[in-house]
Design a protein around this motif. Structure first.
Motif, short mmCIF file in Angstrom:
data_model
loop_
_atom_site.label_atom_id
_atom_site.label_comp_id
_atom_site.label_asym_id
_atom_site.label_seq_id
_atom_site.Cartn_x
_atom_site.Cartn_y
_atom_site.Cartn_z
N SER A 1 -103.78 -38.21 -2.01
CA SER A 1 -104.17 -38.09 -0.60
C SER A 1 -104.42 -36.63 -0.23
O SER A 1 -105.37 -36.32 0.51
CB SER A 1 -103.08 -38.69 0.30
N HIS B 1 -103.48 -43.24 9.72
CA HIS B 1 -104.16 -42.50 8.65
C HIS B 1 -105.59 -42.18 9.05
O HIS B 1 -106.16 -42.81 9.95
CB HIS B 1 -104.14 -43.30 7.34
N VAL C 1 -102.21 -46.14 1.17
CA VAL C 1 -101.39 -45.05 1.71
C VAL C 1 -100.02 -45.59 2.13
O VAL C 1 -99.27 -44.94 2.85
CB VAL C 1 -102.09 -44.37 2.91
N TYR D 1 -105.01 -37.75 5.76
CA TYR D 1 -103.77 -37.73 6.54
C TYR D 1 -103.23 -39.16 6.66
O TYR D 1 -103.98 -40.10 6.90
CB TYR D 1 -104.03 -37.17 7.94
N TYR D 2 -101.92 -39.32 6.49
CA TYR D 2 -101.29 -40.61 6.75
C TYR D 2 -99.83 -40.40 7.14
O TYR D 2 -99.18 -39.45 6.70
CB TYR D 2 -101.40 -41.55 5.55
#
Length: 266
Positions: free
Chosen positions: A202, A224, A167, A208-209
């Motif tokens: 993603s 994340h 990420v 989530y990041y």
């Protein structure tokens, strides 16, 4: 001395006694009562002789054990059926969540382009993270490959492909991913790509990041979500495991999914 001298005469008279006759017996005959001088049946012996014997202790224990085994087997069967039903309900709910839909196109740590279809027919354990992560990512990746090793050690189970998607595409180049994944498992694939490609995959897995502010050394932490994803041989999202799940718990879950798997693409 007087008693001793008369004792032989007393014993002689005792043995000359005739059996007593009871009057009024049927047929006018006397009924004789025999005397047993030295042995009289005890109440316990009388009871044993006059009453039927019940099952022995060993028989009763055997019957109790068989009943207990039957009840235990029935309880285990009910529990197994309940677990299967709960797993089916969970799997159906996760499918309806539409996680992991669509394809992706990313570079692995050897520079080869990979897409989701490349892993069709394999069970996949997938983790999102970044190579500069100080503790959580190494711990989760170590747990992931521990699950892979546990399942590899069991004959008859299909192999599980471990994947690591970054990420942090800005720093996690192909070379950086190659250096990082070699410390975990020889079959662990590290996948990276452009910022747009990472954002797309993603979103597909609802990861989530967010990169934090850079310090004076231009270093930063990426916040994340933390989860290990399980993909079936159909390429479908099947389950996920939070940080609280142990390697043993994940292995047990994967085994159950393998046993219950029926392809929907055939």
């Amino acid at each position: 001395m007087l008693l001793l001298t008369r004792a032989p005469k007393a014993w002689h008279r005792l043995f000359q006694l005739k059996p007593l006759a009871l009057p009024g017996t049927p047929g006018g005959k006397a009924q004789h009562v025999r005397y047993q001088l030295f042995s009289t049946p005890s109440p316990a012996e009388t009871g044993r002789q006059g009453q039927p014997q019940g099952p022995g202790l060993r028989t009763r224990l055997l019957v109790t054990a068989l009943i207990g085994a039957g009840l235990g087997g029935a309880w285990l069967a009910v529990r197994a059926e309940k677990e299967r039903w709960q797993q089916q309900q969970r799997t159906e709910a996760l499918r309806q969540a539409a996680v992991g839909q669509g394809d992706f196109s990313l570079l692995d740590h050897q520079g080869q382009m990979r897409c989701k279809a490349d892993f069709r027919g394999q069970w996949v354990l997938l983790y999102f993270g970044f190579t500069h992560c100080p503790d959580i990512c190494p711990d989760e990746l170590e747990k992931l490959v521990q699950v892979v090793r546990q399942l590899e050690a069991e004959p008859g189970l299909p192999p599980v492909q471990p994947l690591f998607i970054t990420v942090d595409p800005e720093r996690d180049t192909v070379a950086a991913m190659a250096r990082y994944v070699q410390d975990f498992h020889p079959r662990l694939l590290g996948l990276t790509g452009s910022a747009e490609q990472i954002a797309q995959v993603s979103r597909s897995y609802r990861v989530y990041y967010s990169a934090g502010p850079k310090d004076q050394d231009q270093d930063y932490i990426v916040d994340h979500s933390v989860a290990i994803y399980l993909l079936s041989p159909d390429g479908l999202f099947t389950d996920y495991y939070s940080r609280a799940r142990s390697a043993e718990q994940i292995s047990d879950s994967v085994r159950r999914h393998m046993a219950a798997f029926r392809s929907v693409l055939c």
